[in-house]
Design a protein around this motif. Structure first.
Motif, PDB file in Angstrom:
ATOM      1  N   UNK A 143      -6.988 -11.688  -0.815  1.00 25.27           N
ATOM      2  CA  UNK A 143      -5.728 -11.771  -0.080  1.00 25.27           C
ATOM      3  C   UNK A 143      -5.210 -13.197  -0.214  1.00 25.27           C
ATOM      4  N   UNK A 144      -3.943 -13.314  -0.575  1.00 21.96           N
ATOM      5  CA  UNK A 144      -3.278 -14.602  -0.728  1.00 21.96           C
ATOM      6  C   UNK A 144      -2.267 -14.747   0.401  1.00 21.96           C
ATOM      7  N   UNK A 145      -2.293 -15.906   1.051  1.00 22.99           N
ATOM      8  CA  UNK A 145      -1.336 -16.179   2.123  1.00 22.99           C
ATOM      9  C   UNK A 145      -0.665 -17.517   1.883  1.00 22.99           C
ATOM     10  N   UNK A 146       0.478 -17.691   2.506  1.00 24.38           N
ATOM     11  CA  UNK A 146       1.159 -18.979   2.483  1.00 24.38           C
ATOM     12  C   UNK A 146       0.578 -19.853   3.580  1.00 24.38           C
ATOM     13  N   UNK A 147       0.171 -21.059   3.211  1.00 24.61           N
ATOM     14  CA  UNK A 147      -0.339 -22.020   4.186  1.00 24.61           C
ATOM     15  C   UNK A 147       0.832 -22.666   4.909  1.00 24.61           C
ATOM     16  N   UNK A 150     -11.055  -9.659 -14.644  1.00 22.53           N
ATOM     17  CA  UNK A 150      -9.762  -9.571 -13.976  1.00 22.53           C
ATOM     18  C   UNK A 150      -9.974  -9.046 -12.553  1.00 22.53           C
ATOM     19  N   UNK A 151      -9.294  -9.659 -11.613  1.00 21.53           N
ATOM     20  CA  UNK A 151      -9.344  -9.219 -10.222  1.00 21.53           C
ATOM     21  C   UNK A 151      -7.929  -9.058  -9.691  1.00 21.53           C
ATOM     22  N   UNK A 152      -7.802  -8.251  -8.652  1.00 20.96           N
ATOM     23  CA  UNK A 152      -6.517  -8.050  -7.994  1.00 20.96           C
ATOM     24  C   UNK A 152      -6.396  -8.996  -6.811  1.00 20.96           C
ATOM     25  N   UNK A 153      -5.175  -9.477  -6.604  1.00 19.73           N
ATOM     26  CA  UNK A 153      -4.846 -10.320  -5.461  1.00 19.73           C
ATOM     27  C   UNK A 153      -3.622  -9.699  -4.794  1.00 19.73           C
ATOM     28  N   UNK A 154      -3.677  -9.563  -3.480  1.00 18.39           N
ATOM     29  CA  UNK A 154      -2.567  -9.009  -2.704  1.00 18.39           C
ATOM     30  C   UNK A 154      -1.908 -10.127  -1.913  1.00 18.39           C
ATOM     31  N   UNK A 155      -0.596 -10.255  -2.048  1.00 20.38           N
ATOM     32  CA  UNK A 155       0.155 -11.227  -1.265  1.00 20.38           C
ATOM     33  C   UNK A 155       0.317 -10.689   0.142  1.00 20.38           C
ATOM     34  N   UNK A 156      -0.088 -11.472   1.102  1.00 17.66           N
ATOM     35  CA  UNK A 156       0.015 -11.068   2.500  1.00 17.66           C
ATOM     36  C   UNK A 156       0.619 -12.227   3.261  1.00 17.66           C
TER      37      UNK A 156
END
Length: 151
Positions: free
Chosen positions: A47-51, A1-7
């Motif tokens: 880090x997750x971003x909107x394309x 399991x890993x953490x993802x941060x919405x940015x």
């Protein structure tokens, strides 16, 4: 399991990077899901971003370098001072007026105080972008724990 941060703010603060983040919340709010125990130097996350097309994707791998753990602040000015002490240095500093004028901080300043602040900096490495199933919806905290990817 890993953490993802919405940015999704696209680094609006002058000198900001995808590895700079903070949150303010009321003292009785229980932020969950949140990597409370893991939030310290050398904690890795994505880090997750909107394309541009609105799709969300993993865009960076991050490793925390500076951390202000959840700490009670009596005023907006005290919150800034705590972030400055623990997260800013000679290579990255946000002026107090820029910090206080930032839309998120201005909104939080109107809420009752004291509040809790948590802040961190991370070294970041661009990756992808990788579109991964499960990134469409994030919890209110902006943190998601998943086994869909490996760090």
């Amino acid at each position: 399991m890993v953490w993802v941060r919405l940015f999704n703010a696209r680094y609006p603060i002058p000198g900001g990077t995808p590895g700079l983040a903070w949150a303010l919340w009321q003292t009785n709010y229980k932020a969950t899901p949140w990597p409370h125990d893991e939030l310290k130097p050398d904690f890795g996350y994505y880090i997750c971003e909107s394309l541009d097309d609105g799709t969300r994707a993993i865009t960076h791998k991050a490793l925390m370098t500076h951390v202000l753990p959840p700490t009670k602040a009596e005023t907006p000015e005290a919150a800034y001072d705590l972030a400055a002490e623990h997260v800013f240095d000679d290579t990255l500093r946000i002026a107090p007026d820029v910090w206080h004028d930032y839309h998120y901080n201005a909104l939080k300043a109107e809420a009752p105080w004291p509040q809790r602040i948590v802040a961190w900096r991370a070294s970041v490495t661009p990756v992808g972008p990788h579109v991964v199933e499960g990134l469409e919806r994030f919890p209110r905290t902006g943190w998601l724990k998943t086994d869909a990817i490996a760090l």
